[in-house]
Design an enzyme around this catalytic site. Structure first.
Site, PDB file in Angstrom:
ATOM      1  N   GLY A  20       0.892  -1.116  -0.061  1.00  0.00           N
ATOM      2  CA  GLY A  20      -0.099   0.067  -0.057  1.00  0.00           C
ATOM      3  C   GLY A  20       1.085   1.177  -0.075  1.00  0.00           C
ATOM      4  O   GLY A  20       2.233   1.213  -0.129  1.00  0.00           O
ATOM      5  N   MET A  22       2.440   5.006   1.649  1.00  0.00           N
ATOM      6  CA  MET A  22       2.868   5.437   2.752  1.00  0.00           C
ATOM      7  C   MET A  22       1.928   5.628   3.945  1.00  0.00           C
ATOM      8  O   MET A  22       0.904   6.042   3.359  1.00  0.00           O
ATOM      9  CB  MET A  22       3.928   6.509   2.575  1.00  0.00           C
ATOM     10  CG  MET A  22       5.416   6.350   1.656  1.00  0.00           C
ATOM     11  SD  MET A  22       6.389   7.728   1.607  1.00  0.00           S
ATOM     12  CE  MET A  22       7.013   7.800   3.303  1.00  0.00           C
ATOM     13  N   SER A  24       0.166   3.787   5.557  1.00  0.00           N
ATOM     14  CA  SER A  24      -0.947   2.916   5.454  1.00  0.00           C
ATOM     15  C   SER A  24      -1.013   1.881   6.538  1.00  0.00           C
ATOM     16  O   SER A  24      -1.849   0.870   6.653  1.00  0.00           O
ATOM     17  CB  SER A  24      -0.890   2.315   4.021  1.00  0.00           C
ATOM     18  OG  SER A  24       0.091   1.410   3.740  1.00  0.00           O
ATOM     19  N   GLY A  25       0.084   1.760   7.312  1.00  0.00           N
ATOM     20  CA  GLY A  25       0.219   0.711   8.388  1.00  0.00           C
ATOM     21  C   GLY A  25       0.922  -0.725   8.115  1.00  0.00           C
ATOM     22  O   GLY A  25       0.703  -1.548   8.406  1.00  0.00           O
ATOM     23  N   GLU A  93       9.881  -3.251   3.907  1.00  0.00           N
ATOM     24  CA  GLU A  93      10.506  -1.994   2.971  1.00  0.00           C
ATOM     25  C   GLU A  93      10.899  -2.851   1.790  1.00  0.00           C
ATOM     26  O   GLU A  93      11.968  -2.342   1.312  1.00  0.00           O
ATOM     27  CB  GLU A  93      11.231  -1.263   3.363  1.00  0.00           C
ATOM     28  CG  GLU A  93      10.686  -0.540   4.610  1.00  0.00           C
ATOM     29  CD  GLU A  93       9.674   0.639   4.131  1.00  0.00           C
ATOM     30  OE1 GLU A  93       9.345   0.669   3.208  1.00  0.00           O
ATOM     31  OE2 GLU A  93       9.194   1.210   5.066  1.00  0.00           O
TER      32      GLU A  93
END
Ligand code: ZN
Length: 197
Positions: A20, A22, A24-25, A93
């Site tokens: 998703g 940035m 967005s958890g 990431e």
């Protein structure tokens, strides 16, 4: 909410991708899943790209400052050297890893590991980001998470860069990016409007 499949019934491991924009958890969800795995008696190891040291050099840290110990690695293949002994492998990431990460996560799954990967699905230009599209293709389970649009309050799918810098990789947080829905993202690109105070 993602409900984990049982470990017992499956012969090999599997791959989960959480993606998703940035804020967005994604890392929050990785932390939630790995905590639950530990409660279930699984041994967890989390890796992150060494270049991502926005919040901490040794931990994965969500934007909410929730954190867990992690191993920073430069090359994706290094993960294979450290992964033995863990049942669950987290990769945070993943968009910043080289393309070897696609083979690495599959090798881990074949070895029986549950692999949980997070990554930005799109870069700030709205294009698919690095190895993430291929990771989505090989994953058993995909979760798309959303942020909240800073402009209109809808679900946000895009990471809008508010700084002037160019280049696909510009590390930053709320100083450089804001989540936007598709409409506000595109309006921003056309009108370059600034967010509400
Ligand atoms: Zn919006």
């Amino acid at each position: 909410m993602f409900l984990e499949p049982g470990f017992g019934a499956q012969r090999a491991g599997w791959i989960e991708v959480i993606c998703g924009p940035m804020f967005s958890g994604k890392t929050e969800e990785l932390i939630r899943r790995t905590k639950r795995a530990e409660i279930a008696g699984q041994k967890v190891l989390i890796f992150k790209p060494a270049k991502d040291i926005r919040y901490d050099e040794q931990k994965v840290v969500s934007h909410d400052k929730n954190s867990r110990a992690s191993v920073p690695v430069v090359k994706a293949k290094t993960i294979l050297e450290y992964a033995n002994g863990a049942n669950v492998i987290g990769v945070d990431e993943a968009q910043f890893f080289d393309d070897d990460i696609i083979e690495v996560v599959q090798m881990l799954a074949i070895r029986g590991k549950r692999v949980i990967v997070t990554g930005l699905d799109m870069d700030y230009l709205g294009n698919p980001f690095g190895p993430i599209p291929a990771l989505l293709a090989v994953a058993e389970y995909i979760t798309k998470v959303h942020a909240i649009c800073q402009h209109c309050g809808s679900l946000a799918t895009h990471s809008y860069r508010i700084s002037e810098e160019e280049g696909e990789v510009v590390l930053g947080a709320k100083d450089k990016y804001e989540p936007r829905c598709r409409i506000c993202y595109n309006m921003g690109n056309i009108l370059n409007f600034t967010p509400r105070e």
